[in-house]
Every structure is written in structure tokens, then in C-alpha cells.
Write a protein that holds these residues in place. Structure first.
Motif, short mmCIF file in Angstrom:
data_model
loop_
_atom_site.label_atom_id
_atom_site.label_comp_id
_atom_site.label_asym_id
_atom_site.label_seq_id
_atom_site.Cartn_x
_atom_site.Cartn_y
_atom_site.Cartn_z
N VAL A 87 4.00 13.43 2.57
CA VAL A 87 4.58 12.59 3.62
C VAL A 87 5.07 13.43 4.79
CG1 VAL A 87 6.38 10.90 4.15
CG2 VAL A 87 5.23 10.85 1.92
N GLU A 114 8.99 6.94 0.17
CA GLU A 114 7.83 6.05 0.30
C GLU A 114 6.60 6.89 0.65
OE1 GLU A 114 8.98 3.27 3.29
OE2 GLU A 114 10.41 2.23 2.00
N LYS A 169 -2.20 8.55 1.85
CA LYS A 169 -1.87 9.97 1.65
C LYS A 169 -2.27 10.45 0.27
CE LYS A 169 0.57 10.66 5.54
NZ LYS A 169 0.29 11.73 6.55
N ASP A 203 0.82 -1.21 0.00
CA ASP A 203 0.00 0.00 0.00
C ASP A 203 0.86 1.26 0.00
OD1 ASP A 203 1.06 -0.17 2.51
OD2 ASP A 203 -0.82 0.12 3.60
N GLN A 204 2.08 1.15 -0.57
CA GLN A 204 2.96 2.32 -0.66
C GLN A 204 3.47 2.52 -2.08
OE1 GLN A 204 5.31 3.40 3.26
NE2 GLN A 204 6.01 1.43 2.50
N SER A 244 -5.54 0.38 -5.09
CA SER A 244 -4.12 0.13 -5.30
C SER A 244 -3.80 -0.19 -6.75
CB SER A 244 -3.64 -1.01 -4.39
OG SER A 244 -4.36 -2.20 -4.66
N PRO A 298 2.64 6.56 1.44
CA PRO A 298 1.51 5.67 1.73
C PRO A 298 0.32 5.99 0.83
CG PRO A 298 2.45 6.54 3.76
CD PRO A 298 3.07 7.32 2.63
N VAL A 344 6.58 3.88 -4.07
CA VAL A 344 8.00 4.13 -3.82
C VAL A 344 8.60 4.84 -5.02
CG1 VAL A 344 10.22 3.12 -3.19
CG2 VAL A 344 8.10 2.04 -2.42
#
Length: 312
Positions: free
Chosen positions: A226, A179, A184, A166-167, A193, A181, A169
Motif C-alpha cells: 500500500v 486496507e 495490489k 475489493d479491499q 475476490s 486494495p 482489511v
């Protein structure tokens, strides 16, 4: 075995006595990647010299030490036959490895021999088609040779991106990772996703684009999601730099006896905003100013750098 080399330098010819800018070495450890890297260099207007070295395998690489940055571009199979504890040459070196259809054991054995203990010196990517590899190399070249500052600096570009659970990158040209999330990003692109992973990276690495939401986000914007405080500080530093750079542009112009109205190609309002630090000086603006000062771009940039150093 001798390597094939290719050099490019988008900057204007250096004036006598000028210091040669440190460039970038790209070391391709198979002929196919050598050709891909050479095409990428030829399509990229790098601000510093870039040389491509092509070898038949990583085990054949023989290079003299260099103070500049070195980027090794390899397939996983290129690392076969390496002696134990082979190390990427210096702290300015990066190793980009494209995976092939080999077992996991092949990856582990080869990485141990590379002896790379810093994650920011190694990136392992899936091997897509040649155009995608070439595009990634182009983004790396632009980022590693960038002279811009602040929010537009090389480390604010995006070379690669992928979803890990669920991130999201992101990878910078210096192989730093950010990273983000998915929660966010939810308000901007949704929390699905699968859709979050259906993005495109700009050719220059300036932003990621999600077609389903028609959203463009750059590194700095994503970092602000972030850590807002860090992003605000980066913007503040950029503003301070723009003011100092604008002051240097004004000082050099006045020393050369040029009026703002005498700079062909820039309106007085535009130049005034640059000199007051209200607007960043673009590469095109700097090139226009260099012509007005009857200097090549490299000489003009050196003059501005000396002016900023003198008034630090």
C-alpha cells in the motif's frame, strides 16, 4: 456481584525491588466468554501479567481504574440494560463485540450507549465457534503484551481480517486497520475476490496464508504494498534498534567478564551477528544470554533497557 479472576505471568519471578510490569486486563461480560478467555490466557506465553475478570453482563462491570490496558470481550446481548452514555473506562481500553442474530436496530442502540467515538477502541466481529473466538483472543493477548520491536512489534500482528468489496482489511491488536486494495494483491494471489477472501490467519497473527496461491504475507509486507515508503522507514527504524540493542548486549556481556565463546547455547558467530545488529535477538537467544549472566530473563531485560537508556 463479585467477578471471577485468573492471573497468569509467563515471566520469571520478579527480584525484590523490581518494578512490576503493567499488564493486561481482560473483562469478559458473560460466563461463557470468561471461560474462553481463561483458556486463551492459559495457552498463551504472555510476556506481561494477564488477568481475566468475568461478569454476568456489561451492566454489572465494576472495576477500579487501571493504568494498564483493558480489553472488554462481549456478545452484543451483554450490552443490554446499560445506562445511557456508558463509556469504556480509559484511552487504553478496547471493546471487542461479537455479533449475534439480532436486528440491526439492536446494534445501533447498544453502541450509542457505549459512547465510543474512536474507531481504534472498538471492533465488531461475527461470532464464529468457540475455538475461533479463543484463537482471536490469543492473538490479541500476544499482540497487546508483546515486548518485541520494529517489524515484529504487536502492531505488526494480525488479529482479524476480512474482505470489504475489493479491499482486504486487517486489524491490529491496537485495533488499527490497514486496507489493502485487491489490485495490489493481484500479482501475488490473483484478482478473484472469492479466492482472495479464502485465507487463513496464523495462530500468532504473524501472517495471512492463501492456500490456493501458497502465499504467506505479514502486516509489514502488506503495508509495503500500500505504502512502500512507510514500510521502508519501518525497516530502517528496526535496523537502528537492532544495532543499539546489540551494543547493549555486548556492553553488558563485557561488563560481566564473559567472552562470546563462553555463552553456552549460542555460537560465537550467532552472538557476534546479534551484537553487531545484523540479526535481531530472539526470545530464545535472550533467555540463553540471561542464563549465561546468571540472571532471570526479566532482570536481564531490565539490565539491557537500563544500558540502552544510559547510552541514548
Amino acid at each position: 456481584m463479585k467477578s471471577k479472576t485468573k492471573t497468569t505471568n509467563a515471566a520469571n519471578p520478579r527480584r525484590p525491588g523490581a518494578t512490576r510490569p503493567r499488564g493486561l486486563r481482560i473483562v469478559a461480560t458473560n460466563p461463557q466468554y470468561g471461560r474462553i478467555c481463561e483458556r486463551a490466557v492459559g495457552q498463551t506465553a504472555a510476556s506481561r501479567p494477564v488477568r481475566v475478570f468475568s461478569f454476568p453482563s456489561m451492566a454489572e462491570v465494576r472495576l477500579r481504574p487501571s493504568g494498564g490496558a483493558t480489553l472488554f470481550v462481549s456478545r452484543l446481548s451483554d450490552l443490554a440494560g446499560l445506562p445511557a452514555s456508558t463509556s469504556v473506562r480509559n484511552a487504553n481500553s478496547r471493546q471487542l463485540i461479537f455479533l449475534e442474530r439480532l436486528p440491526v436496530a439492536a446494534l445501533a442502540a447498544r453502541l450509542v450507549k457505549l459512547n465510543i467515538r474512536n474507531a481504534e477502541r472498538l471492533h465488531i466481529a461475527a461470532e464464529p465457534d468457540e475455538p475461533a473466538i479463543q484463537m482471536m483472543i490469543r492473538r490479541l493477548i500476544r499482540g497487546l503484551t508483546a515486548n518485541d520491536k520494529g517489524a515484529n512489534a504487536g502492531d505488526a500482528r494480525i488479529v482479524d481480517a476480512w474482505m470489504e468489496g475489493d479491499q482486504l482489511v486487517l486489524l491490529s491488536p491496537q485495533f488499527a486497520r490497514l486496507e489493502v486494495p485487491l489490485k495490489k494483491l493481484g500479482k501475488l494471489i490473483g484478482d478473484d475476490s472469492h479466492q482472495a477472501g479464502s485465507f487463513q490467519i496464523d495462530d500468532d497473527g504473524r501472517f495471512i496464508y492463501w492456500p490456493h496461491a501458497d502465499v504467506h504475507l505479514g502486516w509489514t509486507q502488506l503495508r509495503q504494498l500500500v505504502d512502500p515508503a512507510t514500510a521502508i522507514e519501518a525497516v530502517r527504524r528496526t535496523q537502528i534498534f537492532n544495532v543499539r540493542y546489540g551494543e547493549a548486549i555486548r556492553a553488558v556481556r563485557e561488563r560481566h567478564g564473559l567472552k562470546q565463546s563462553e555463552v553456552a547455547g549460542l555460537t560465537e558467530r550467532h552472538l557476534r551477528r546479534i551484537e553487531h545488529g545484523e540479526q535481531a535477538a530472539s526470545k530464545n537467544s535472550l533467555a540463553t544470554l540471561a542464563v549465561a549472566h546468571e540472571m532471570d530473563l526479566a532482570a536481564y531485560l531490565d539490565t539491557l533497557a537500563a544500558e540502552m537508556k544510559r547510552n541514548r
